[in-house]
Design a protein around this motif. Structure first.
Motif, PDB file in Angstrom:
ATOM      1  N   HIS A   9       0.837  -1.207   0.000  1.00 56.02           N
ATOM      2  CA  HIS A   9       0.000   0.000   0.000  1.00 56.02           C
ATOM      3  C   HIS A   9       0.876   1.263   0.000  1.00 56.02           C
ATOM      4  CE1 HIS A   9      -3.231   2.770   0.949  1.00 56.02           C
ATOM      5  NE2 HIS A   9      -2.470   3.241   1.925  1.00 56.02           N
ATOM      6  N   ILE A  10       1.874   1.288   0.864  1.00 54.81           N
ATOM      7  CA  ILE A  10       2.762   2.449   0.957  1.00 54.81           C
ATOM      8  C   ILE A  10       3.554   2.627  -0.335  1.00 54.81           C
ATOM      9  CG2 ILE A  10       4.784   3.410   2.144  1.00 54.81           C
ATOM     10  CD1 ILE A  10       2.107   3.625   3.677  1.00 54.81           C
ATOM     11  N   GLU A  11       4.054   1.535  -0.902  1.00 61.51           N
ATOM     12  CA  GLU A  11       4.813   1.629  -2.147  1.00 61.51           C
ATOM     13  C   GLU A  11       3.944   2.149  -3.288  1.00 61.51           C
ATOM     14  OE1 GLU A  11       6.691  -2.180  -2.678  1.00 61.51           O
ATOM     15  OE2 GLU A  11       8.301  -1.657  -1.283  1.00 61.51           O
ATOM     16  N   CYS A  12       2.704   1.728  -3.346  1.00 66.30           N
ATOM     17  CA  CYS A  12       1.781   2.247  -4.371  1.00 66.30           C
ATOM     18  C   CYS A  12       1.505   3.725  -4.148  1.00 66.30           C
ATOM     19  CB  CYS A  12       0.476   1.452  -4.356  1.00 66.30           C
ATOM     20  SG  CYS A  12       0.611  -0.187  -5.078  1.00 66.30           S
ATOM     21  N   ASP A  13       1.350   4.117  -2.889  1.00 62.12           N
ATOM     22  CA  ASP A  13       1.116   5.515  -2.569  1.00 62.12           C
ATOM     23  C   ASP A  13       2.309   6.378  -2.981  1.00 62.12           C
ATOM     24  OD1 ASP A  13      -0.584   7.529  -1.461  1.00 62.12           O
ATOM     25  OD2 ASP A  13       0.703   7.564   0.320  1.00 62.12           O
ATOM     26  N   ILE A  14       3.502   5.906  -2.705  1.00 67.06           N
ATOM     27  CA  ILE A  14       4.715   6.634  -3.096  1.00 67.06           C
ATOM     28  C   ILE A  14       4.780   6.765  -4.614  1.00 67.06           C
ATOM     29  CG2 ILE A  14       7.239   6.497  -3.199  1.00 67.06           C
ATOM     30  CD1 ILE A  14       7.081   5.219  -0.357  1.00 67.06           C
ATOM     31  N   ALA A  15       4.520   5.681  -5.319  1.00 65.12           N
ATOM     32  CA  ALA A  15       4.556   5.709  -6.786  1.00 65.12           C
ATOM     33  C   ALA A  15       3.515   6.681  -7.342  1.00 65.12           C
ATOM     34  CB  ALA A  15       4.328   4.310  -7.341  1.00 65.12           C
ATOM     35  N   TYR A  33      16.862  22.304 -17.502  1.00 64.60           N
ATOM     36  CA  TYR A  33      17.908  21.887 -16.563  1.00 64.60           C
ATOM     37  C   TYR A  33      17.305  21.573 -15.187  1.00 64.60           C
ATOM     38  CZ  TYR A  33      22.122  22.034 -13.718  1.00 64.60           C
ATOM     39  OH  TYR A  33      23.121  21.722 -12.843  1.00 64.60           O
ATOM     40  N   ALA A  34      16.444  22.458 -14.699  1.00 65.36           N
ATOM     41  CA  ALA A  34      15.813  22.261 -13.400  1.00 65.36           C
ATOM     42  C   ALA A  34      14.902  21.038 -13.413  1.00 65.36           C
ATOM     43  CB  ALA A  34      15.015  23.497 -13.000  1.00 65.36           C
ATOM     44  N   LYS A  35      14.136  20.882 -14.477  1.00 64.33           N
ATOM     45  CA  LYS A  35      13.255  19.718 -14.588  1.00 64.33           C
ATOM     46  C   LYS A  35      14.054  18.426 -14.560  1.00 64.33           C
ATOM     47  CE  LYS A  35       9.532  21.935 -17.182  1.00 64.33           C
ATOM     48  NZ  LYS A  35       8.750  21.950 -18.423  1.00 64.33           N
ATOM     49  N   GLY A  36      15.192  18.416 -15.257  1.00 68.35           N
ATOM     50  CA  GLY A  36      16.029  17.224 -15.276  1.00 68.35           C
ATOM     51  C   GLY A  36      16.574  16.892 -13.897  1.00 68.35           C
ATOM     52  N   GLY A  37      17.051  17.913 -13.199  1.00 60.88           N
ATOM     53  CA  GLY A  37      17.598  17.695 -11.858  1.00 60.88           C
ATOM     54  C   GLY A  37      16.541  17.253 -10.865  1.00 60.88           C
ATOM     55  N   LEU A  38      15.396  17.896 -10.903  1.00 60.45           N
ATOM     56  CA  LEU A  38      14.324  17.537  -9.984  1.00 60.45           C
ATOM     57  C   LEU A  38      13.764  16.146 -10.282  1.00 60.45           C
ATOM     58  CD1 LEU A  38      12.561  21.005  -9.786  1.00 60.45           C
ATOM     59  CD2 LEU A  38      13.791  19.835  -7.934  1.00 60.45           C
ATOM     60  N   THR A  39      13.672  15.806 -11.555  1.00 65.80           N
ATOM     61  CA  THR A  39      13.217  14.468 -11.927  1.00 65.80           C
ATOM     62  C   THR A  39      14.187  13.411 -11.413  1.00 65.80           C
ATOM     63  OG1 THR A  39      12.050  15.273 -13.885  1.00 65.80           O
ATOM     64  CG2 THR A  39      12.667  12.955 -13.880  1.00 65.80           C
ATOM     65  N   ALA A  40      15.466  13.651 -11.602  1.00 63.11           N
ATOM     66  CA  ALA A  40      16.473  12.708 -11.118  1.00 63.11           C
ATOM     67  C   ALA A  40      16.419  12.541  -9.613  1.00 63.11           C
ATOM     68  CB  ALA A  40      17.869  13.166 -11.556  1.00 63.11           C
ATOM     69  N   MET A  41      16.230  13.646  -8.898  1.00 67.42           N
ATOM     70  CA  MET A  41      16.134  13.572  -7.432  1.00 67.42           C
ATOM     71  C   MET A  41      14.894  12.793  -7.000  1.00 67.42           C
ATOM     72  SD  MET A  41      17.514  17.053  -5.640  1.00 67.42           S
ATOM     73  CE  MET A  41      16.262  18.113  -6.290  1.00 67.42           C
ATOM     74  N   ALA A  42      13.775  13.037  -7.661  1.00 66.62           N
ATOM     75  CA  ALA A  42      12.544  12.333  -7.301  1.00 66.62           C
ATOM     76  C   ALA A  42      12.697  10.831  -7.500  1.00 66.62           C
ATOM     77  CB  ALA A  42      11.375  12.869  -8.123  1.00 66.62           C
ATOM     78  N   ILE A  43      13.282  10.454  -8.610  1.00 60.09           N
ATOM     79  CA  ILE A  43      13.468   9.032  -8.893  1.00 60.09           C
ATOM     80  C   ILE A  43      14.443   8.418  -7.893  1.00 60.09           C
ATOM     81  CG2 ILE A  43      14.387   7.395 -10.582  1.00 60.09           C
ATOM     82  CD1 ILE A  43      13.155   9.306 -12.743  1.00 60.09           C
ATOM     83  N   SER A  44      15.525   9.105  -7.643  1.00 63.90           N
ATOM     84  CA  SER A  44      16.529   8.610  -6.701  1.00 63.90           C
ATOM     85  C   SER A  44      15.956   8.454  -5.295  1.00 63.90           C
ATOM     86  CB  SER A  44      17.726   9.556  -6.682  1.00 63.90           C
ATOM     87  OG  SER A  44      18.671   9.148  -5.728  1.00 63.90           O
ATOM     88  N   ALA A  45      15.142   9.417  -4.878  1.00 64.31           N
ATOM     89  CA  ALA A  45      14.598   9.411  -3.531  1.00 64.31           C
ATOM     90  C   ALA A  45      13.506   8.363  -3.335  1.00 64.31           C
ATOM     91  CB  ALA A  45      14.047  10.785  -3.195  1.00 64.31           C
TER      92      ALA A  45
END
Length: 50
Positions: A9-15, A33-45
């Protein structure tokens, strides 16, 4: 906890929340540039370690 489905449930909520954030980010006026960095951070986190 695992048997009750809490982890799934939590993993689905995070996704779901991550996808909503990325959709909002793509539609924003942020620079490429900002979109790329923020996207990478979101995926990494939000990716689970193997």
């Amino acid at each position: 906890m695992t048997d009750a489905g809490a982890v799934e449930h939590i993993e689905c909520d995070i996704a779901r929340r991550t996808e909503r954030a990325l959709t909002t980010l793509r539609a924003s006026t942020a620079t490429t540039y900002a979109k790329g960095g923020l996207t990478a951070m979101a995926i990494s986190a939000t990716q689970r370690a193997s």
